[in-house]
Design a protein around this motif. Structure first.
Motif, mmCIF file in Angstrom:
data_model
loop_
_atom_site.group_PDB
_atom_site.id
_atom_site.type_symbol
_atom_site.label_atom_id
_atom_site.label_comp_id
_atom_site.label_asym_id
_atom_site.label_seq_id
_atom_site.Cartn_x
_atom_site.Cartn_y
_atom_site.Cartn_z
ATOM 1 N N TRP A 15 -11.184 18.149 -3.880
ATOM 2 C CA TRP A 15 -12.347 17.258 -3.760
ATOM 3 C C TRP A 15 -13.464 18.705 -4.140
ATOM 4 C CZ3 TRP A 15 -13.379 12.597 -0.262
ATOM 5 C CH2 TRP A 15 -12.091 12.496 -0.071
ATOM 6 N N GLU A 16 -14.172 17.882 -4.046
ATOM 7 C CA GLU A 16 -15.568 19.274 -4.513
ATOM 8 C C GLU A 16 -15.434 19.720 -2.559
ATOM 9 O OE1 GLU A 16 -18.968 18.641 -6.365
ATOM 10 O OE2 GLU A 16 -17.392 17.967 -8.448
ATOM 11 N N ILE A 18 -16.152 9.281 -7.118
ATOM 12 C CA ILE A 18 -16.561 8.432 -5.788
ATOM 13 C C ILE A 18 -18.089 8.899 -5.252
ATOM 14 C CG2 ILE A 18 -15.894 6.760 -3.653
ATOM 15 C CD1 ILE A 18 -13.925 6.727 -5.933
ATOM 16 N N HIS A 19 -19.081 8.120 -5.445
ATOM 17 C CA HIS A 19 -19.991 9.156 -5.469
ATOM 18 C C HIS A 19 -20.943 9.855 -5.280
ATOM 19 C CE1 HIS A 19 -21.126 6.124 -1.194
ATOM 20 N NE2 HIS A 19 -20.864 5.613 -2.087
ATOM 21 N N ALA A 38 -15.536 8.924 1.898
ATOM 22 C CA ALA A 38 -17.025 8.412 1.570
ATOM 23 C C ALA A 38 -16.780 9.829 0.725
ATOM 24 C CB ALA A 38 -16.902 9.407 2.569
ATOM 25 N N SER A 39 -18.670 10.369 0.480
ATOM 26 C CA SER A 39 -18.826 10.990 -0.136
ATOM 27 C C SER A 39 -19.388 12.663 0.216
ATOM 28 C CB SER A 39 -20.721 11.284 -1.239
ATOM 29 O OG SER A 39 -21.222 11.540 -0.060
ATOM 30 N N SER A 40 -19.069 13.113 -0.455
ATOM 31 C CA SER A 40 -17.935 14.576 0.266
ATOM 32 C C SER A 40 -19.587 15.145 1.846
ATOM 33 C CB SER A 40 -17.742 15.778 -0.729
ATOM 34 O OG SER A 40 -19.313 16.390 -1.843
ATOM 35 N N HIS A 41 -20.772 14.306 1.449
ATOM 36 C CA HIS A 41 -21.590 15.149 1.699
ATOM 37 C C HIS A 41 -21.899 13.952 2.964
ATOM 38 C CE1 HIS A 41 -22.926 18.488 -0.726
ATOM 39 N NE2 HIS A 41 -22.645 17.723 -1.242
ATOM 40 N N ARG A 42 -21.551 12.618 2.456
ATOM 41 C CA ARG A 42 -21.245 11.610 3.421
ATOM 42 C C ARG A 42 -20.354 11.049 4.110
ATOM 43 N NH1 ARG A 42 -23.759 6.507 2.473
ATOM 44 N NH2 ARG A 42 -23.429 7.188 0.720
ATOM 45 N N ALA A 85 -17.711 20.404 0.648
ATOM 46 C CA ALA A 85 -18.415 19.398 1.126
ATOM 47 C C ALA A 85 -19.598 19.974 1.747
ATOM 48 C CB ALA A 85 -17.516 19.157 2.245
ATOM 49 N N PHE A 99 -11.412 22.293 0.250
ATOM 50 C CA PHE A 99 -11.349 21.245 1.534
ATOM 51 C C PHE A 99 -11.227 20.096 0.764
ATOM 52 C CE2 PHE A 99 -14.754 17.280 1.640
ATOM 53 C CZ PHE A 99 -15.179 16.815 2.098
ATOM 54 N N LYS A 114 -16.592 13.415 -6.310
ATOM 55 C CA LYS A 114 -16.093 14.342 -5.194
ATOM 56 C C LYS A 114 -13.884 14.503 -5.013
ATOM 57 C CE LYS A 114 -14.971 12.408 -1.231
ATOM 58 N NZ LYS A 114 -14.820 10.308 -2.259
#
Lengths: 196, 196, 196
Positions: free
Chosen positions: A193-194, A26-27, B34-38, A196, A162, A30
């Protein structure tokens, strides 16, 4: 035109299949959900608990901080230590040797919660701050410690871990009287998850 | 017929792409990763802890309820308060002013778990019951409080925060002697579900 | 050739649609996310807490193990029991009868965390070891117990409840003085995994 569209459509289908079945991306990559039989990450550690007993202030890594009315905070209470609450800051090692260089700390609490059998409940974190691992893994769950192995939950993580979720299989690797025990913790993460 | 099938097939492919890549919509838009950065939701709050010290019964929002054998429940123990266990019901505010109107309560416990450095472990909830937010966010994790910022886990939520998961970044915004501290909590949710 | 490719492509599209929308099947049907209005698993249990009061050692299933400086470990403290910390090992039953055969144990802790209203915070597990259920469900959250119902988080599970997440709605089904209470727990899981 149809000759161009076909391979393109096939390519799309292939990438869709990849997207949908192997991992939930996703996005941008992630989250990775492992299969139930194959964790996305697996780690084995040992931690060592030396409980304060009035005589070992220097070496103790944990202490009784709560006890039932019939107990005290220096000696574990009768009735399977029911109600004894312990706070700990224990060294985490890669092997079962207390004197190995710690790779992290196990910090948290446990309490004995049954009168007729030794059973505990744990809430704690593995805290890492080395080149190998940075971040924390958070655990909670019941520990019926007379069973050879028992599972608790990985309820979250930070840094390298994370958003982690999974299961940790505990095994009492050693115990000496009522002062020292060593737990083997086999961590199996099923949600990775990867960072952040 | 091929002329009709092509655009239809393309439309299907497009919607599939949307379904698979931007959000994980299961049974009607339930979950949003969500994306990991957002983060899918971000919230910043402050909470204020005034610990009971024998003289401030009226203002205190927390109290020592467990302590090691060498400690007591009125004054934080030596050795970096190791083993002191505190229960709290602290006001949550939008800014860093203790006297701002609370928007919720931070309710839970923390304990100090290291002898040589100030380090704590937290289990608590933010409980909201206003027009702005209704529901709770549950947290757990290690808090090495001498670090400028540190991350704990959002392990669940209810109401407006139904099934939430994420990370909360803690920052000690102020502390006064051993009686008052204020934490800034930067909540980043990476799993957001629609309300049940 | 086109005549062969079309139905095949349509078949692929259909299976893709199924894969993406109805359940998140990763590596062979591992995870099932329920719709927000329909849990993937629902279970209702009761648990029964008899707190030690100095006279009921035989029947008590829980005991005060921490208390504020102004309290003790035999009688719940004033100010809405603020700071009283209780460890429990309570029978879990299918109906609201204390004397029904237990189907599991509720093991964990709660503490009262507000001075002006009865409010608690809970961390515990349901532990099952029967032909019906095997494994554990882990819970955490705030329990504003004067509300008719209140939600806490299911933060994980093991065995039959491998990787479970969800919400548990608590209802005080009965209480007698300050010695006995019975909670109805309506567990709604929204993340169900197949057993590892």
């Amino acid at each position: 035109m149809a000759g161009v569209a076909k391979p393109f459509s096939a390519l799309l289908l292939c990438s869709l299949l990849l997207l949908c079945t192997s991992t939930a991306m996703i996005h941008g990559k992630k989250m990775r959900l492992a299969s139930s039989h194959r964790p996305c990450k697996r780690l084995v550690f040992y931690f060592h608990d030396i409980i304060y007993n009035g005589k070992n202030a220097k070496n103790a890594t944990s202490a009784i901080v709560g006890a039932p009315a019939w107990g005290n905070r220096t000696i574990l209470a009768g009735q399977s230590h029911f109600g004894d609450l312990v706070v700990f800051d224990d060294p985490v090692t890669l092997d079962n040797n207390l004197h190995s260089t710690p790779v992290g700390r196990a910090q948290g609490f446990y309490f004995y919660d049954r009168k007729d059998v030794f059973t505990a409940w744990l809430g704690f974190s593995f805290v890492f701050n080395s080149t190998e691992h940075r971040g924390s893994i958070n655990f909670a769950g019941a520990d019926p410690l007379m069973n050879k192995t028992r599972d608790i939950s990985v309820i979250g993580g930070t840094g390298d871990f994370f958003m982690a979720r999974g299961i940790a299989t505990l095994m009492t690797d050693a115990f000496e009287g009522e002062v020292y025990f060593r737990l083997r913790v086999d961590i199996k993460l099923y949600e990775c998850w990867e960072k952040a």
